[in-house]
Scaffold this motif. Sequence first.
Motif, PDB file in Angstrom:
ATOM      1  N   LEU A  92      -4.981   1.115  -2.361  1.00 44.37           N
ATOM      2  CA  LEU A  92      -6.359   1.520  -2.009  1.00 44.37           C
ATOM      3  C   LEU A  92      -7.193   0.283  -1.659  1.00 44.37           C
ATOM      4  CD1 LEU A  92      -6.994   4.292  -4.705  1.00 44.37           C
ATOM      5  CD2 LEU A  92      -6.443   4.601  -2.286  1.00 44.37           C
ATOM      6  N   ASP A  93      -7.009  -0.786  -2.420  1.00 43.32           N
ATOM      7  CA  ASP A  93      -7.765  -2.025  -2.144  1.00 43.32           C
ATOM      8  C   ASP A  93      -7.436  -2.557  -0.746  1.00 43.32           C
ATOM      9  OD1 ASP A  93      -8.870  -1.867  -4.620  1.00 43.32           O
ATOM     10  OD2 ASP A  93      -7.643  -3.447  -5.528  1.00 43.32           O
ATOM     11  N   ALA A  94      -6.144  -2.436  -0.372  1.00 47.09           N
ATOM     12  CA  ALA A  94      -5.731  -2.971   0.940  1.00 47.09           C
ATOM     13  C   ALA A  94      -6.443  -2.256   2.083  1.00 47.09           C
ATOM     14  CB  ALA A  94      -4.209  -2.841   1.104  1.00 47.09           C
ATOM     15  N   LEU A  95      -6.797  -0.985   1.859  1.00 48.52           N
ATOM     16  CA  LEU A  95      -7.437  -0.202   2.929  1.00 48.52           C
ATOM     17  C   LEU A  95      -8.885  -0.618   3.187  1.00 48.52           C
ATOM     18  CD1 LEU A  95      -6.202   3.445   2.167  1.00 48.52           C
ATOM     19  CD2 LEU A  95      -5.341   1.836   3.896  1.00 48.52           C
ATOM     20  N   ALA A  96      -9.427  -1.404   2.258  1.00 48.94           N
ATOM     21  CA  ALA A  96     -10.863  -1.713   2.334  1.00 48.94           C
ATOM     22  C   ALA A  96     -11.274  -2.380   3.643  1.00 48.94           C
ATOM     23  CB  ALA A  96     -11.264  -2.578   1.140  1.00 48.94           C
ATOM     24  N   VAL A  97     -10.380  -3.098   4.306  1.00 49.82           N
ATOM     25  CA  VAL A  97     -10.785  -3.787   5.547  1.00 49.82           C
ATOM     26  C   VAL A  97     -10.878  -2.827   6.748  1.00 49.82           C
ATOM     27  CG1 VAL A  97      -9.723  -5.973   4.833  1.00 49.82           C
ATOM     28  CG2 VAL A  97      -8.442  -4.426   6.320  1.00 49.82           C
ATOM     29  N   LEU A  98     -10.389  -1.595   6.557  1.00 50.22           N
ATOM     30  CA  LEU A  98     -10.410  -0.634   7.675  1.00 50.22           C
ATOM     31  C   LEU A  98     -11.747   0.080   7.752  1.00 50.22           C
ATOM     32  CD1 LEU A  98      -6.909   0.924   7.035  1.00 50.22           C
ATOM     33  CD2 LEU A  98      -7.525  -0.579   8.921  1.00 50.22           C
ATOM     34  N   PRO A  99     -12.127   0.560   8.955  1.00 50.20           N
ATOM     35  CA  PRO A  99     -13.382   1.314   9.038  1.00 50.20           C
ATOM     36  C   PRO A  99     -13.315   2.560   8.150  1.00 50.20           C
ATOM     37  CG  PRO A  99     -12.119   1.427  11.121  1.00 50.20           C
ATOM     38  CD  PRO A  99     -11.433   0.426  10.247  1.00 50.20           C
ATOM     39  N   ALA A 100     -14.469   2.960   7.599  1.00 49.96           N
ATOM     40  CA  ALA A 100     -14.486   4.107   6.665  1.00 49.96           C
ATOM     41  C   ALA A 100     -14.406   5.420   7.454  1.00 49.96           C
ATOM     42  CB  ALA A 100     -15.748   4.061   5.813  1.00 49.96           C
ATOM     43  N   THR A 101     -13.202   5.799   7.831  1.00 46.94           N
ATOM     44  CA  THR A 101     -13.013   7.023   8.622  1.00 46.94           C
ATOM     45  C   THR A 101     -12.399   8.117   7.746  1.00 46.94           C
ATOM     46  OG1 THR A 101     -10.807   6.279   9.170  1.00 46.94           O
ATOM     47  CG2 THR A 101     -12.543   5.720  10.745  1.00 46.94           C
ATOM     48  N   ASP A 102     -12.343   9.325   8.314  1.00 44.84           N
ATOM     49  CA  ASP A 102     -11.677  10.428   7.609  1.00 44.84           C
ATOM     50  C   ASP A 102     -10.207  10.134   7.385  1.00 44.84           C
ATOM     51  OD1 ASP A 102     -13.669  12.298   7.096  1.00 44.84           O
ATOM     52  OD2 ASP A 102     -13.651  12.973   9.177  1.00 44.84           O
ATOM     53  N   GLU A 103      -9.597   9.428   8.336  1.00 40.14           N
ATOM     54  CA  GLU A 103      -8.164   9.141   8.205  1.00 40.14           C
ATOM     55  C   GLU A 103      -7.919   8.138   7.078  1.00 40.14           C
ATOM     56  OE1 GLU A 103      -9.747   9.328  11.119  1.00 40.14           O
ATOM     57  OE2 GLU A 103      -8.815  11.210  11.786  1.00 40.14           O
ATOM     58  N   ARG A 104      -8.827   7.194   6.912  1.00 39.65           N
ATOM     59  CA  ARG A 104      -8.692   6.281   5.768  1.00 39.65           C
ATOM     60  C   ARG A 104      -8.785   7.099   4.479  1.00 39.65           C
ATOM     61  NH1 ARG A 104     -12.842   1.425   4.305  1.00 39.65           N
ATOM     62  NH2 ARG A 104     -13.285   2.562   2.390  1.00 39.65           N
ATOM     63  N   LYS A 105      -9.711   8.034   4.470  1.00 39.37           N
ATOM     64  CA  LYS A 105      -9.853   8.923   3.303  1.00 39.37           C
ATOM     65  C   LYS A 105      -8.542   9.680   3.039  1.00 39.37           C
ATOM     66  CE  LYS A 105     -12.984   9.655   1.413  1.00 39.37           C
ATOM     67  NZ  LYS A 105     -13.078   8.779   0.261  1.00 39.37           N
ATOM     68  N   LEU A 106      -7.921  10.174   4.124  1.00 43.59           N
ATOM     69  CA  LEU A 106      -6.649  10.903   3.948  1.00 43.59           C
ATOM     70  C   LEU A 106      -5.568   9.979   3.381  1.00 43.59           C
ATOM     71  CD1 LEU A 106      -6.625  13.189   7.122  1.00 43.59           C
ATOM     72  CD2 LEU A 106      -6.681  13.948   4.744  1.00 43.59           C
ATOM     73  N   LEU A 107      -5.544   8.723   3.838  1.00 44.55           N
ATOM     74  CA  LEU A 107      -4.568   7.779   3.273  1.00 44.55           C
ATOM     75  C   LEU A 107      -4.846   7.570   1.780  1.00 44.55           C
ATOM     76  CD1 LEU A 107      -4.275   5.065   6.102  1.00 44.55           C
ATOM     77  CD2 LEU A 107      -2.474   6.631   5.361  1.00 44.55           C
ATOM     78  N   GLU A 108      -6.121   7.572   1.415  1.00 41.57           N
ATOM     79  CA  GLU A 108      -6.477   7.418  -0.010  1.00 41.57           C
ATOM     80  C   GLU A 108      -6.015   8.647  -0.808  1.00 41.57           C
ATOM     81  OE1 GLU A 108     -10.693   6.780   0.276  1.00 41.57           O
ATOM     82  OE2 GLU A 108     -10.445   4.709   0.963  1.00 41.57           O
ATOM     83  N   ILE A 109      -6.185   9.823  -0.209  1.00 43.56           N
ATOM     84  CA  ILE A 109      -5.773  11.054  -0.901  1.00 43.56           C
ATOM     85  C   ILE A 109      -4.249  11.075  -1.081  1.00 43.56           C
ATOM     86  CG2 ILE A 109      -5.653  13.593  -0.655  1.00 43.56           C
ATOM     87  CD1 ILE A 109      -8.480  13.395   0.684  1.00 43.56           C
ATOM     88  N   VAL A 110      -3.518  10.629  -0.033  1.00 44.04           N
ATOM     89  CA  VAL A 110      -2.053  10.578  -0.141  1.00 44.04           C
ATOM     90  C   VAL A 110      -1.665   9.621  -1.284  1.00 44.04           C
ATOM     91  CG1 VAL A 110       0.104   9.924   1.012  1.00 44.04           C
ATOM     92  CG2 VAL A 110      -1.659  11.113   2.297  1.00 44.04           C
ATOM     93  N   ALA A 111      -2.387   8.512  -1.412  1.00 42.50           N
ATOM     94  CA  ALA A 111      -2.082   7.540  -2.475  1.00 42.50           C
ATOM     95  C   ALA A 111      -2.188   8.205  -3.844  1.00 42.50           C
ATOM     96  CB  ALA A 111      -3.032   6.353  -2.378  1.00 42.50           C
ATOM     97  N   ASP A 112      -3.231   8.979  -4.043  1.00 46.29           N
ATOM     98  CA  ASP A 112      -3.390   9.662  -5.335  1.00 46.29           C
ATOM     99  C   ASP A 112      -2.287  10.691  -5.550  1.00 46.29           C
ATOM    100  OD1 ASP A 112      -5.585   8.240  -6.054  1.00 46.29           O
ATOM    101  OD2 ASP A 112      -7.027   9.698  -5.288  1.00 46.29           O
TER     102      ASP A 112
END
Length: 329
Positions: free
Chosen positions: A302-322
Motif C-alpha cells: 500500500l505504501d508503494a502505491l502512494a506515488v501514484l495519482p489517487a484514482t479509482d484504480e489505485r483504490k482497487l489495487l488497495e482493495i485487492v491488497a486487503d
Amino acid sequence: MAQGLASPDALDQIVREMDAVEAELGRQVQSQVRLVEQVGSHTLSGGGKRLRPAFLALSARATGLPFDRGRASRLGACLEMIHMATLIHDDVIDRAETRRGRETASAVFGNTASILSGDVLLAKAMSMLAQDGDLGIIRMVSASVVEMAEGEVRELEARGLFDIKEDDHLEILRMKTASFIRCCCEAGAMMAGAPEQMRSALGAYGYHIGMAFQIVDDLLDYRGKAAETGKPRTTDFREGCATLPLIYLRNVLSETEDRMARAKFGNGVTDEELALICEWMKDRGPFDQAQQLANHHVKAALDALAVLPATDERKLLEIVADFVVLRQS
Ligand code: FPP
Ligand code: MG
C-alpha cells in the motif's frame, strides 16, 4: 486497510476488461489436438481469481495514461496462461488431486498429458508475447518465468529440510510467486508507457502482494477449510515442505515435541499428529507470526502505491491488497 470504495464506473470497466480476458482465454485454449484442448478447457473452467490479468489491467489504469485495451486483454490472457501452465505442473509435482474444489488436470488426464498440455499453454503464451512484440515486456516476462521455474526447483531441493533457514524459504517464495506478480504489475505500467518511478512503484506493490499472497496460501494449507480453499489441507507438512508456520514453530517446541515433529515431517504423519501440530501453531504464536509478516508486506504494498495519482484504480489495487490477507480461499 484500504479506505473507502472505488466508483461503480471503475468497477464496471475492470469487469468488462476481465470479460475480454476470459473471452481471449477461451479462444486460446482451443487446439486441433483434442487432449490439449481438454486439459486447457478443464483448467480454464475450474475458475480462479484471474489475479494476474487484473493486476496487469489495474496497474495500467492506475498510471492514468492511455493504453490499448485489446493489448491489455491479450497480454492479460497470456499471463494467465503462464499461470495456468505452472499450476498444472505444480499439481503433478505436489501429487494434488483437487484444486479449486475440482479434480486437478493430472487427476483427470494423468501426469504425462497434463505436463505436455501445460507445455503447450506455456509455448502459446510465449508466442502471444512475441506477437505483442514489446521487447521490454518479452525480456521481463521470460526472465520471470525462468525465476519461477528455478524457484520451484529450489523448493524441490529444500524438500525434507526441516531446518531450512527463514531467509532461504522467503527467497523461494519470492522466486516462485512474488517475481511473477511483480512482473504482471510492471507489464501493466510498461504497456501504458509509464515513467520509471511509476513502474518501480507498481513493481514493488506486486512484489509485496506476491509475498503476502504466498504466505497466506501457506497459512491456509494449515488452517484453511478444505471446503473453502478447494484444496486438501496440511499437504506441505505431509510432503516435507517447510513453510513459515513450521519454521516459526521450531523455535517453541520442547525436545520431545521437536523429535516427534522432525520424525514425522514428510514421513507418514497421522491426522491426529497433524491436528496436534496445528494446535501448537495456533496456540504458541506461529500462525500469528506468519500472518504478521503477510500484513507487513501488504502495508509495504500500500505504501508503494502512494506515488501514484489517487484514482479509482489505485483504490482497487488497495482493495485487492486487503483481499489477499483476508481471503479464506
Ligand atoms: C504454487 O505453489 C506454484 C507456483 C507458485 C509456481 C509453480 C511453478 C512451476 C511448476 C515451474 C514452472 C512451470 C512452468 C510451466 C513455467 P504451491 O504449491 O505452494 O501452491 P498451491 O497451494 O496453490 O499448490
Ligand atoms: Mg501446489
